[in-house]
Design an enzyme around this catalytic site. Structure first.
Site, PDB file in Angstrom:
ATOM      1  N   CYS A  34       0.814  -1.212   0.000  1.00 10.94           N
ATOM      2  CA  CYS A  34       0.000   0.000   0.000  1.00 10.94           C
ATOM      3  C   CYS A  34       0.850   1.265   0.000  1.00 10.94           C
ATOM      4  O   CYS A  34       0.324   2.357  -0.161  1.00 10.94           O
ATOM      5  CB  CYS A  34      -0.921   0.014   1.221  1.00 10.94           C
ATOM      6  SG  CYS A  34       0.007  -0.078   2.759  1.00 10.94           S
ATOM      7  N   CYS A 103      -1.288  -5.163   6.677  1.00 16.50           N
ATOM      8  CA  CYS A 103      -0.969  -3.988   7.497  1.00 16.50           C
ATOM      9  C   CYS A 103      -0.255  -4.398   8.781  1.00 16.50           C
ATOM     10  O   CYS A 103       0.586  -3.651   9.288  1.00 16.50           O
ATOM     11  CB  CYS A 103      -2.239  -3.228   7.860  1.00 16.50           C
ATOM     12  SG  CYS A 103      -3.334  -2.957   6.458  1.00 16.50           S
TER      13      CYS A 103
HETATM   14 FE1  FES Z   1      -1.333   0.444   4.339  1.00 20.05          FE
HETATM   15 FE2  FES Z   1      -2.934  -0.689   6.056  1.00 20.05          FE
HETATM   16  S1  FES Z   1      -3.424  -0.060   4.067  1.00 20.05           S
HETATM   17  S2  FES Z   1      -0.871  -0.195   6.321  1.00 20.05           S
END
Ligand code: FES
Length: 144
Positions: A34, A103
């Protein structure tokens, strides 16, 4: 409910947030999935993690996992901290939605990166102790 009560609790009231001014080790990692970033600060005394804090540009799940991870390693030995897996962190939070499990890896990796930094500062090669850590060296700024 998508998130457990524990996740919501740690998200809305995160523990150990911020910087440690006199940290003995600082680790920064990026999440390849992400692009989010996590920074972890530790204080070590006699092989024990006496204090730990984190700062993140991450989502709510990253905040919650890091918050509980800091609680799980505070006062523990370095060995115990190194054994903390993201699965254990997710279990301690009573689970995370599958799309958010990546995450929780940020917290685990950031702890390892902070410990690697701690060893490096003492002139000790951290790799045999800590293992490979995917530290943030601009990893989020460009595609691989
Ligand atoms: Fe990036 Fe959770 S979406 S750490």
């Amino acid at each position: 409910m998508l998130y457990s009560e524990k996740v919501l609790d740690h998200f809305s009231n995160p523990r150990n947030v911020g910087e440690l001014a006199d940290a003995d080790g600082i680790g920064e990692v990026g999440n390849a999935k992400c692009g989010d970033i996590m920074k972890m600060y530790i204080k070590v005394d006699n092989g024990i993690i006496t204090d730990v804090s984190f700062k993140t540009f991450g989502c709510g799940a990253a905040v919650a996992t890091s918050s509980i991870a800091t609680e799980m390693i505070k006062g523990k030995s370095i060995d115990e901290a190194l054994q903390l897996t993201n699965q254990a962190v997710v279990e301690a939070l009573d689970g995370l939605p599958a799309v958010k499990v990546h995450c929780s890896v940020l917290a685990e990796q950031a702890i390892k990166a902070a410990l690697a930094d701690y060893y490096r500062r003492q002139g000790i090669d951290p790799t045999p102790i800590v293992g490979e850590v995917h530290e943030c060296d601009g990893c989020c700024d460009h595609e691989h």
